[in-house]
Design an enzyme around this catalytic site. Structure first.
Site, short mmCIF file in Angstrom:
data_model
loop_
_atom_site.label_atom_id
_atom_site.label_comp_id
_atom_site.label_asym_id
_atom_site.label_seq_id
_atom_site.Cartn_x
_atom_site.Cartn_y
_atom_site.Cartn_z
CG ASP A 174 47.28 18.85 12.99
OD1 ASP A 174 47.46 20.04 13.30
OD2 ASP A 174 46.29 18.20 13.34
CD GLU A 193 50.85 19.27 21.36
OE1 GLU A 193 51.41 18.78 20.37
OE2 GLU A 193 49.84 18.79 21.90
CE1 TYR A 234 43.95 15.24 21.07
CE2 TYR A 234 46.01 16.20 21.83
CZ TYR A 234 44.80 16.31 21.17
OH TYR A 234 44.44 17.51 20.60
CD GLU A 239 45.66 20.75 21.25
OE1 GLU A 239 45.94 19.57 20.90
OE2 GLU A 239 46.20 21.75 20.74
C1 GCB Z 1 47.93 18.34 19.09
C2 GCB Z 1 48.23 19.68 18.53
C3 GCB Z 1 47.17 20.19 17.57
C4 GCB Z 1 46.70 19.05 16.69
C5 GCB Z 1 46.12 17.99 17.61
C6 GCB Z 1 45.64 16.77 16.83
O1 GCB Z 1 48.48 17.92 20.07
O2 GCB Z 1 48.42 20.61 19.54
O3 GCB Z 1 47.72 21.25 16.81
O4 GCB Z 1 45.79 19.46 15.73
O5 GCB Z 1 47.06 17.52 18.49
O6 GCB Z 1 44.44 16.66 16.59
O7 GCB Z 1 46.46 15.96 16.46
#
Ligand code: GCB
Length: 633
Positions: free
Chosen positions: A201, A444, A497, A533
């Protein structure tokens, strides 16, 4: 000399052995001078249809300003955000830079090295029209001895030309693709139209984004130093290995260890050896145990002799051990919990490139929230940044730019070679840092397929062969029962997430589902488990009660539920890295309103409400009763 394992690794991969030349940071000493070439350079993009006019017309043989219109470009910086021209911001292809420099005539009899600390992604470098080096991969220094190209040492300027290409392919680290409209497409496109598709991203910032310098060494010089440390009772054990080039008899090499006040606390001689330091001051992490002084550094001082031609190099280092015992991480034999932050940073701070003020600011933010560790997601940060981690006492998960290896096509032999190259360069650069506890080989990646296993076996074994003293892992976004590679790592990192990318807005699902997830990982693998994360996109100053996604209240509600779950799983969990410290720029997409907004600080480094929440948690660790809505039970 290379060790047996390193020579074997190089034998297998002969094209990466150049990475084993030293990458010592340019430091002044009695024998070395450093001249920064940072400043305002000339710049132009090559927007010819095939992006090749610069090579066809040999722009490197004249001043860039004679080849066409140039604009001033600061070095270091990423060129994308400097102008108001969308063609430059989104440019893909060769961007050209040049500058001129003079050298002091004192340098005539010295070895002169040109070092570029980072150029994203591919770089070719000429001095006075002669090619002196090439390099593939951003965020890592590369250098070459340039004496033979300096034809005008004292009576005229030298011209330095750099061409940098940000094109990503399915086999670069990170990967990407260039997409052309189908030849028979009935839909009209402008002539020669193509786009670059990223598999991450983050915005693909490009250019020369860190220092460019010249430095001198004597003709026979110290090329590399490796330090590993151990602790026996209260004695620090320091193993060192010095690689020299040229005519330096073993017996002429002397090594001293100085403490913080400059007193000599240990001595040795020869190109390798072990020095014991009784009652050593150990290197501890900040915000962990108030009885320990964080970031204690010694200096290893190497002399290659006594006469005026001798080389002298001083390398800061810390004495510490990092170990995995069952599901625990031990720093200096004490159990450690990561109060971490994920950072996506630095080369993209407003496109400014390396920026000392922002480095200090971000460390101040980390201190303020009470963190003791961070992850360099998703690429290596500058050495100036890493120096602060060593000095202030932050443990670092050090990551190569292997983000977006998300298809099996990306896991080719060619990618593997680039990946190994990136790993070996990163290790070569950061191997002496006490702050670095982990080599993260990827973020990832596609590790949920049996076909991925050989690739990850190779990259992890290779990394271990280069540095068996640190831990190795990757940031995993698969499930405990789908991932096929996680058994290879020393500790498991998972990105989660729930309540954001999945179960969006369904706060009540976070605790039961996350708890189940953590329990399953712990039961399936007897390894330390870390959340690498978790985060929710948040627009500052959007307020909603009850909370909704993107509001500051939602970020707090989301984080509070994660924190409660972490605390209920403490026996199984060895740390947490929030995603992320600050907002950052991304490629344009409808899921990102002006960039990634999961920061607990804005891009301007002002706190969202969540920053106070995390600060409260980290500073009063284990107190879980902090919740702005009474819905956290
Ligand atoms: C993820 C990625 C990270 C992104 C993040 C997001 O899973 O590892 O590089 O910036 O999500 O905020 O979407």
């Amino acid at each position: 000399m290379l060790g047996r394992k390193e020579r074997f690794a190089c034998f297998l991969l002969s094209n990466i052995c150049s990475a084993w030349a030293g990458l010592l940071y340019p430091r002044t000493s009695q024998s070395r001078e450093v001249q920064l070439l940072d400043g305002m350079w000339n710049f132009r993009i090559d927007d010819s249809p095939n992006r090749n006019a610069g090579f066809e017309q040999r722009w490197y043989e004249r001043s860039l300003s004679e080849t066409g219109q140039v604009i001033p470009m600061p070095v270091p910086s990423s060129y994308n955000d400097i102008t108001e021209d969308g063609r430059i911001r989104d440019f893909v292809g060769w961007a050209w830079y040049d500058t001129e420099f003079f050298l002091s005539s004192d340098w005539a009899n010295k070895r002169v090295v040109l070092r570029i600390d980072s150029a994203q992604y591919n770089a070719i470098v000429w001095v006075n029209s002669k090619q002196v080096m090439t390099h593939q991969g951003g965020h890592i220094p590369f250098q070459a001895e340039i004496n033979q190209y300096l034809t005008v040492l004292s009576d005229g300027p030298n011209r330095l030309t750099v061409a940098v290409n940000n094109t990503l392919t399915p086999h670069t680290i990170p990967p990407g693709t260039i997409d052309w409209p189908a030849k028979d497409s009935p839909i009209p496109y402008p002539p020669n139209y193509f786009t670059q598709t990223l598999q991450m991203d983050s915005f693909n910032y490009a250019g020369i984004d860190r220092h460019v310098s010249l430095y001198t060494t004597p003709k026979s010089y110290i090329d590399d130093i490796t330090i590993t440390t151990n602790i026996v009772d209260t004695t620090g054990i320091v193993n060192y290995r010095v690689v020299t080039v040229g005519d330096i008899p073993q017996g002429d090499i002397t090594v001293r260890i100085l403490n913080k006040t400059g007193a000599i606390v240990g001595q040795g001689g020869g190109s390798s050896g072990t020095i014991q330091i009784p009652n050593a001051n150990l290197w501890w992490a900040i915000n962990t145990n108030s009885l320990h002084q964080p970031g204690y550094l010694y200096t290893l001082e190497v002399h290659t002799g006594q006469d005026v031609d001798a080389d002298v190099y001083r390398l800061p280092f810390g004495i510490r051990t990092i170990k995995v015992v069952g599901r625990k991480i031990l720093l200096n034999n004490e159990e450690f919990y990561f109060k971490g932050v994920g950072i996506h940073n630095e080369a993209e701070i407003r496109g400014r490139g390396l920026d000392y003020a922002m480095i200090v600011k971000d460390f101040n933010l980390m201190r303020w929230v009470g963190a003791n560790s961070f992850r360099t997601a998703v690429f290596p940060f500058s050495e100036e940044w890493m120096d602060q981690a060593d000095q202030q006492g932050f443990l670092v998960a050090d990551e190569v730019p292997a983000v977006g290896l998300n298809s099996l096509d990306n896991l080719s032999n060619q990618t593997l070679q680039n990946h190994m190259n990136a790993m070996s360069e990163l290790i070569q650069r950061d191997k002496n840092r006490p702050s670095v506890f982990l080599w993260s080989v990827a973020n990832e990646p596609r590790t949920d397929r049996p076909e991925s296993l050989p690739y990850f076996q190779k990259i992890i074994n290779f990394t271990r062969s280069l540095d068996p003293s640190r831990l190795i892992s990757f940031m995993c976004n698969h499930d405990f029962n789908t991932d096929k590679c996680v058994h290879l790592v020393d500790l498991i990192f998972i990105n989660r997430y729930i309540g954001w990318y999945t179960q969006t807005g369904l706060l009540d699902l976070i605790q039961p589902q996350l708890k189940y997830d953590l329990d399953q990982w712990a039961e399936t693998f007897n390894k330390p488990l870390v959340i690498s994360e978790y985060g929710a996109g948040t627009m500052p100053e959007i307020h909603r009660v009850p909370s909704t996604v993107f509001s500051e209240e939602y970020q707090i509600d989301f984080l509070s539920r994660y924190h409660r779950t972490f605390d209920s799983a403490l026996g199984n969990l060895t740390g947490e890295f929030i995603w992320c410290l600050t907002d950052f720029n991304t490629y344009q997409s409808i899921t990102r309103v002006n960039g990634n907004k999961k920061g607990i600080f804005t891009r301007e480094r002002q706190p969202k409400m969540s920053a106070f929440n995390l600060r409260h948690r980290y500073l009063t660790f284990n107190n879980t009763d902090f919740c702005i809505e009474n819905r956290c039970t």
